[in-house]
Design a protein around this motif. Structure first.
Motif, PDB file in Angstrom:
ATOM      1  N   GLY A  19       0.841  -1.194   0.000  1.00 53.83           N
ATOM      2  CA  GLY A  19       0.000   0.000   0.000  1.00 53.83           C
ATOM      3  C   GLY A  19       0.879   1.247   0.000  1.00 53.83           C
ATOM      4  O   GLY A  19       1.051   1.910  -1.021  1.00 53.83           O
ATOM      5  N   CYS A  20       1.484   1.545   1.153  1.00 49.90           N
ATOM      6  CA  CYS A  20       2.211   2.812   1.316  1.00 49.90           C
ATOM      7  C   CYS A  20       3.681   2.732   0.943  1.00 49.90           C
ATOM      8  O   CYS A  20       4.371   3.752   0.928  1.00 49.90           O
ATOM      9  CB  CYS A  20       2.059   3.308   2.747  1.00 49.90           C
ATOM     10  N   CYS A  34       1.313  -3.142   5.673  1.00 41.57           N
ATOM     11  CA  CYS A  34       1.700  -2.740   7.023  1.00 41.57           C
ATOM     12  C   CYS A  34       0.395  -2.685   7.845  1.00 41.57           C
ATOM     13  O   CYS A  34      -0.693  -2.687   7.264  1.00 41.57           O
ATOM     14  CB  CYS A  34       2.387  -1.375   6.992  1.00 41.57           C
ATOM     15  N   CYS A  37      -2.176   0.085   6.680  1.00 44.27           N
ATOM     16  CA  CYS A  37      -2.807  -0.166   5.382  1.00 44.27           C
ATOM     17  C   CYS A  37      -3.779  -1.343   5.475  1.00 44.27           C
ATOM     18  O   CYS A  37      -4.828  -1.338   4.830  1.00 44.27           O
ATOM     19  CB  CYS A  37      -1.765  -0.422   4.309  1.00 44.27           C
TER      20      CYS A  37
HETATM   21 ZN    ZN Z   1       1.313   0.528   4.365  1.00 42.72          ZN
END
Ligand code: ZN
Ligand code: ZN
Length: 256
Positions: A19-20, A34, A37
């Motif tokens: 995601g990030c 993580c 996310c």
């Molecule tokens: Zn993330």
């Protein structure tokens, strides 16, 4: 306690959240997201559909074009909105398109397999009876990225369902980029590009097909693939996507 070799692997290999893209810490080494996310993704799955009021993962609404093609349902994980481009769920779609990642494909596939289980129960079929097929990515994109994300996710899904993966729907070179066209143009463009080989029909005949595409907007690609599969003798086509733009389609229909 963690074995020394496993510990060394985690120190040496850097893994990022799909995601990030933050580096995952040692505790989250084997997950795709993580913790932040993962939570955002769980929340996105509960967003309610404006048509049936069910949560995204329970909703089977589909664009008109797709229902006309005879698709049994459209299962999805969340509703796509360009405004949410910085959110974990849309980043997963982006990640899958741009990076060949087994972790990301497995994450997507396990979520999809879970969303699909009710459907298979209703039809009274086992995963092992299913044929997993991806809506093929444009040939030019496959050449430039080196892979087809639809294939990656469909393969992972087939593994999880103990089903068979088969690239039944094929795509020719050429045509225009779908996202630059309106609904009618998309339909015409994609219809001329996808095909099923006559010699592949025997593998499709009488089978239930789980057809996957990452994002469904107007449903042009998915409905063209669905029609081809029915013509080749498929018993039923269950459509599956990560994100659907159904909200946009519904609001358009309501304005008519
Ligand atoms: Zn993330
Ligand atoms: Zn719905």
């Amino acid at each position: 306690m963690m074995k020394a070799r496993e510990y060394a692997k985690r120190i040496l290999l850097v893994r990022k959240c799909v995601g990030c893209r933050e580096i995952l810490d040692l505790d989250n080494f084997d997950s795709a997201f993580c913790p932040e996310c993962r939570l955002a993704f769980q929340v996105a799955k509960t967003e309610s559909c404006p048509e049936c009021y069910g949560a995204a993962t329970e909703c089977s609404c589909m664009p008109n074009l797709l229902s006309k093609s005879g698709a049994l349902t459209l299962r999805k994980l969340f509703f796509y909105s360009a405004k949410k481009d910085n959110e974990a769920q849309n980043k997963l779609v982006y990640y899958l398109k741009h990076k060949k990642s087994k972790r990301a494909a497995t994450l997507a596939a396990s979520e999809l397999a879970f969303a699909l289980r009710g459907e298979l129960d209703t039809l009274g079929i086992e995963g092992s009876e299913v044929l997993c097929v991806g809506v093929p990515r444009g040939r030019a994109a496959v050449l430039s990225y080196g892979f087809d994300q639809s294939e990656e996710v469909s393969r992972a899904l087939a593994r999880l369902l103990c089903a068979e993966y088969f690239p039944a729907v094929r795509r020719r070179f050429g045509g225009k980029e779908q996202k630059k066209l309106n609904a009618a143009q998309r339909q015409k463009n994609i219809k001329s590009l996808m095909y099923i080989k006559d010699s592949d029909r025997a593998r499709i005949e009488g089978r239930y097909v789980v057809l996957f595409d990452d994002v469904v907007t107007t449903g042009a690609s998915m409905s063209a693939a669905t029609s081809l599969l029915y013509k080749a003798g498929a018993k039923g086509v269950i459509c599956l996507c990560l994100a659907s733009d159904i909200k946009k389609e519904i609001s358009k229909d309501k304005m008519k």
